[in-house]
Design a protein around this motif. Structure first.
Motif, short mmCIF file in Angstrom:
data_model
loop_
_atom_site.label_atom_id
_atom_site.label_comp_id
_atom_site.label_asym_id
_atom_site.label_seq_id
_atom_site.Cartn_x
_atom_site.Cartn_y
_atom_site.Cartn_z
N ILE A 103 22.17 82.75 26.07
CA ILE A 103 21.77 84.04 26.13
C ILE A 103 23.65 84.75 25.81
N VAL A 104 23.20 86.01 25.83
CA VAL A 104 24.73 85.94 25.62
C VAL A 104 25.69 86.38 26.76
N GLU A 105 27.41 86.25 26.62
CA GLU A 105 28.47 86.90 28.31
C GLU A 105 27.65 88.59 28.58
N GLU A 106 27.41 88.24 29.82
CA GLU A 106 27.36 89.65 30.50
C GLU A 106 26.38 90.16 30.02
N GLN A 107 25.55 89.32 29.55
CA GLN A 107 23.57 90.18 29.22
C GLN A 107 23.53 91.10 30.48
N PHE A 108 22.81 91.99 30.31
CA PHE A 108 22.07 92.97 31.78
C PHE A 108 20.88 91.58 33.02
N PRO A 109 21.85 92.18 33.92
CA PRO A 109 21.19 91.00 34.96
C PRO A 109 19.90 90.87 34.90
N SER A 110 19.25 91.84 34.64
CA SER A 110 17.31 90.96 35.01
C SER A 110 16.87 89.98 33.63
N ASN A 111 18.17 90.31 32.47
CA ASN A 111 17.60 89.11 31.29
C ASN A 111 17.93 88.36 31.78
#
Length: 388
Positions: A103-111
Motif C-alpha cells: 500500500i502507499v503511505e497515508e492511504q485512505f483507511p478503508s483500503n
C-alpha cells in the motif's frame, strides 16, 4: 469546443464557493428531481414494479460500465461503499505466510483495515511505500519506489489512481505490468478519480476496481461500484441475498432455492441493490457526468486553477508539479508563517468550502466551479497573511 462551466446544472447559491467535491459532491438538479420523484413513488407502492428492482439496476451497471469502458456490465456490482467492495475481494483471497501486501503511505483507511485483517489472519505483512521527501520529483520517485517494492513475495498491490489527499498520480499501467510479472493481484480504489480522470479498465486490467459513487460520479451518499476481473468470477460473496441468485426475477418461485449465482460480479451485489430511490439518483448522476469526458474535465479544471496555483506558489504555498498531479484534486501546503486555524476560520466566514488534511488544504473542483472561485480563495488567503 472547450468545456465551459456548468454551474446552471446545480443549485449552488452565488455566495457559496464550493471547492470540496472530493469530500461530497453537490447534486445535479436532475439527480435531485430523480430522488424526489422516487420518494413520491414510494407513497404509491402499487406502482412499483419489477423494473425498479431489476431492470433499473441493470441500467445502472451499464452506465457505470461505459464510464470505465468495461465490455461486460455483468462484471459490475452495485454496492453501498468501497469497504463493502473490498471486503468481498478480501474474502476471496488466500495468502501464504510471509506474503506481502503493498500500500502507499497515508492511504485512505478503508483500503488499509481490510488488508491488515487478512494479513494478520494468514501471517502476511503490510508494506507501506512512503512518500519521498524530494518534493521536486515526488511523483516520479514514489512510483519508482512502488515498482521496486514489488517482488516474488508480493501477493497484492492496492492503491488509488491518485492519492486521495494530495492528488499525486500513480502509474497504474506500470504497476500492473510489474505486479503481473510476480503473479500479484492489483486492486484499485478509484473513488477520487473515476469520472474525472481518464481511466480504461481494458488498459489497466486491474483484478478489481472499487469506487465511491457520491463524489465524482455525483450519486447520493451510500452508493458505490465495483468491477471484478476473472480472478473473482467464481468467488463466494460474504453476504447471501436472494436477488443475486439465478432466476430471482421470478418472484413466485423464490422458495425453489437456487444453488447458482447470477454470472460474474452479480453475486457481489449488496442486498436490496434495487433501492429504487437511490438507484434512480445514481443513474441520473452518471448520465449527466458522462456528458463530459474526463479528459475535458481535466483540461477545464486546469484552466480555472493554473493562475491561482502560480500565485499560491509565489506567496509561499507548496503545490506539486502540474505533470505529477491531477487537476481536479490537489493539495496545497500551508506555509509555517500562516496560522492554520485563523485561515480555517476566515474561509468559513467567507463561505469557502475546502478540506483540511494535516498541514495541507485539499482543493477539488469540477464544472460547477469557475476561475472566480479560486480568485475568491486567493483573496481570503492573502487577507489572513496581512494579519500576521
Amino acid at each position: 469546443m472547450p468545456l465551459q462551466q456548468q454551474k446552471h446544472l446545480f443549485d449552488i447559491p452565488e455566495d457559496i464557493c464550493y471547492l470540496n467535491t472530493a469530500n461530497l459532491s453537490p447534486s445535479f438538479k436532475s439527480v435531485e428531481t430523480a430522488g424526489i420523484t422516487s420518494v413520491l413513488e414510494k407513497s404509491r407502492p402499487y406502482k412499483i414494479t419489477g423494473y425498479h428492482f431489476f431492470d433499473a439496476v441493470t441500467e445502472l451497471k451499464k452506465e457505470f460500465a461505459k464510464v470505465i469502458n468495461a465490455k461486460d456490465y455483468n462484471r459490475i456490482a452495485t454496492i453501498p461503499s468501497v469497504s463493502y467492495g473490498l471486503a468481498n475481494a478480501a474474502e476471496n483471497i488466500t495468502l501464504q505466510k510471509g506474503d506481502e501486501i503493498i500500500i502507499v503511505e497515508e492511504q485512505f483507511p478503508s483500503n488499509y483495515y481490510v488488508w491488515k485483517k487478512i494479513a494478520d489472519r494468514y501471517g502476511a505483512s503490510i508494506v507501506t511505500i512512503k512518500q519521498p521527501e524530494d518534493r521536486e520529483h515526488c511523483g516520479d520517485l514514489w512510483n519508482e519506489a512502488i515498482l521496486e517494492a514489488i517482488t516474488e513475495k508480493t501477493a497484492l498491490v492496492t492503491l488509488g489512481n491518485i492519492h486521495w489527499a494530495n492528488g499525486l498520480v500513480f502509474d497504474l499501467k506500470a504497476i500492473r505490468q510489474k505486479s503481473r510479472q510476480h503473479n500479484a493481484l492489483l486492486i484499485v480504489d478509484g473513488s477520487q478519480s473515476i469520472g474525472a480522470l481518464p481511466f480504461d479498465v481494458n488498459d489497466i486490467q486491474p483484478d478489481a476496481l472499487v469506487c465511491a459513487g457520491y463524489k465524482w460520479l455525483f450519486g447520493p451518499y451510500g452508493c458505490a461500484y465495483a468491477y471484478y476481473g476473472s480472478y473473482f468470477d467464481n468467488g463466494i460473496p460474504f453476504e447471501e441475498n436472494w436477488s443475486n441468485r439465478l432466476g430471482s426475477e421470478n418472484i413466485t418461485g423464490l422458495t425453489h432455492y437456487q444453488p447458482e449465482y447470477k454470472p460474474l460480479a452479480n453475486r457481489y451485489n449488496v442486498g436490496e441493490s434495487g433501492n429504487f430511490i437511490n438507484v434512480s439518483m445514481q443513474i441520473e448522476g452518471i448520465k449527466q457526468v458522462s456528458q463530459f469526458s474526463p479528459k475535458d474535465i481535466q483540461t477545464y479544471c486546469h484552466s480555472i486553477t493554473k493562475d491561482a496555483v502560480k500565485e499560491l506558489k509565489d506567496i509561499g504555498f507548496y503545490v506539486n508539479k502540474d505533470e505529477q498531479r491531477a487537476k481536479h484534486l490537489f493539495g496545497i501546503e500551508i506555509p509555517k508563517s500562516i496560522d492554520g486555524e485563523q485561515l480555517r476560520m476566515a474561509l468559513a466566514e467567507q463561505n469557502i468550502y475546502v478540506s483540511f488534511r494535516g498541514n495541507y488544504i485539499r482543493l477539488s473542483c469540477h464544472v460547477l466551479n469557475t476561475k472566480a472561485d479560486f480568485d475568491k480563495l486567493l483573496r481570503c488567503i492573502k487577507s489572513v497573511m496581512t494579519l500576521v
